[in-house]
Write an enzyme that holds these catalytic residues in place. Sequence first.
Site, mmCIF file in Angstrom:
data_model
loop_
_atom_site.group_PDB
_atom_site.id
_atom_site.type_symbol
_atom_site.label_atom_id
_atom_site.label_comp_id
_atom_site.label_asym_id
_atom_site.label_seq_id
_atom_site.Cartn_x
_atom_site.Cartn_y
_atom_site.Cartn_z
ATOM 1 C CG HIS A 279 -0.428 0.171 2.710
ATOM 2 N ND1 HIS A 279 -0.179 1.319 3.227
ATOM 3 C CD2 HIS A 279 -0.609 -1.260 2.980
ATOM 4 C CE1 HIS A 279 -0.053 1.414 4.419
ATOM 5 N NE2 HIS A 279 -0.019 -0.304 4.394
ATOM 6 C CD GLU A 325 -3.673 -1.553 5.099
ATOM 7 O OE1 GLU A 325 -3.856 -2.817 6.436
ATOM 8 O OE2 GLU A 325 -2.490 -0.371 5.792
ATOM 9 C CD GLU A 326 -0.909 1.801 7.706
ATOM 10 O OE1 GLU A 326 -2.153 1.660 8.263
ATOM 11 O OE2 GLU A 326 -0.059 2.402 7.392
ATOM 12 C CG ASP A 353 1.099 -4.046 4.946
ATOM 13 O OD1 ASP A 353 1.448 -2.724 5.120
ATOM 14 O OD2 ASP A 353 -0.316 -3.307 5.311
ATOM 15 C CG HIS A 423 0.947 2.379 12.645
ATOM 16 N ND1 HIS A 423 -0.091 2.587 12.713
ATOM 17 C CD2 HIS A 423 1.153 2.263 10.958
ATOM 18 C CE1 HIS A 423 -0.341 1.773 11.739
ATOM 19 N NE2 HIS A 423 0.456 0.934 10.437
HETATM 20 ZN ZN LIG Z 1 0.493 -1.673 6.572
#
Ligand SMILES: [Zn+2]
Length: 456
Positions: A279, A325-326, A353, A423
């Site tokens: 992604h 995607e997030e 991912d 993240h």
């Molecule tokens: Zn990811």
Amino acid sequence: MKRLLFALFMVPLALFAQNSDSIMLKKISDDIFLNGKCYQYLDYLTNRIGGRLSGSPQAAAAVEYTFQVMKSLGVDTVYLQECWVPHWVRNDKEIGIIMNSKMIGQQQVKICALGGSVPTAVGGITADIVEVTDFAELKKLGKAGIQGKIVFFNHPFDVTKISTFDAYSEAGKYRWNGPSEAAKYGAIGTVVRSMTTALDDTPHTGAMGYNDSVPGKIPCCAISTKGAELLHTLLKDDPRLKFHLELNCEKLPDVRSFNVVGEIRGSEHPEEIITVGGHLDSWDTGKGAHDDGAGCVQSIEVLRVLRSLGIKPKRTIRAVMFMNEENGGRGGDKYFELAKKNSEKHILAIESDAGGFSPRGFGLDMNASQKNRILSWKPLFLPYGVYDFEHGGSGADIDDLKNIGCALLGLHPDGQRYFDYHHTPIDTFDAVNERELKLGAAVMAMMVWLASEKGL
Ligand SMILES: [Zn+2]
């Protein structure tokens, strides 16, 4: 003597026949280690473009960049798939302060808004803070214990779980569902312990979702694990502790964005499609190197190595940069919608991912006959340290393709350090090792080549 000579002659011949596949896999690996570009692509994506949250100018730049890169490889076609994505922005105020009950002692802690959070009132909110480990404790406290307070979800990662992804899915519900669960009992904000085993001062953001059936959307943030430990200790000494939280994040109207698709058409079965992807969007606090710049550049590398070695794949190969995607999954939704609408025959989809670390295996999500086929290739991967084909789990962007009979694979790298970076502001280019990234790309390309040659 004759027999011995015969045996000596025949053994290498037999080996040669058996090893023609492994010779091709070695060629793929050699070419990626010698001529691979994925590390340079990742450098550009992270250092020149940066964090690429959906709807941001950086996400748009990443669409343009990966489109141009795939064009430059001379593949058959590169195109965009339009999708509208949520546009949430963090803005500049992220303040978390622990105050003692007399409101004189103060300690600022590292926090960040969770993706999708509403802002606090201007000037922030200050209230009693109450700690819970899980939803059962929350329920036990009920309205009497929660009303008007900020809830602190202090659910540590289970360090005994060998798969860090298992620990993540267990702890992740306090990030995703925590705010609405707490709002049920009248909470006015939530603070969640960062999703990691690392003890540091780096808060981990990530998506949360408000439950529409619960009235009241309350602001929510993540606190670093060091901050969580401090808050926990101080709360023991002073249960009447207060917390000040200030956020000015906001949700803007949806933005037009795109998946980017690069395609090499199959020479014998062009109607059978093999998709490999990652992604393109990432969280905004870091640069999205492991998550998921790595998966994107590895997927582009698959196209590059096929072109570089002059391989004409029998089946159609697509590298897909999925958008959003997030915090929405709109790119994955759009890809599936179009695949269905155009009655495309997807035989295999692979998503990377889980970070740019050394590959250890593939997660298999498919029917028994597809599984047997993939497992018959397992010995070919052993020389590359890829041995684990036992655990499931593919990828959020490709998951729906299962509904049209597509076999799904997830690249499974070593996950022990992934959640140190996931993240966070420290998910940067320098956190990714060139050899590990390339080895991941190589084994993805090998899997794509095998599936393309032999079918599924
Ligand atoms: Zn990811």
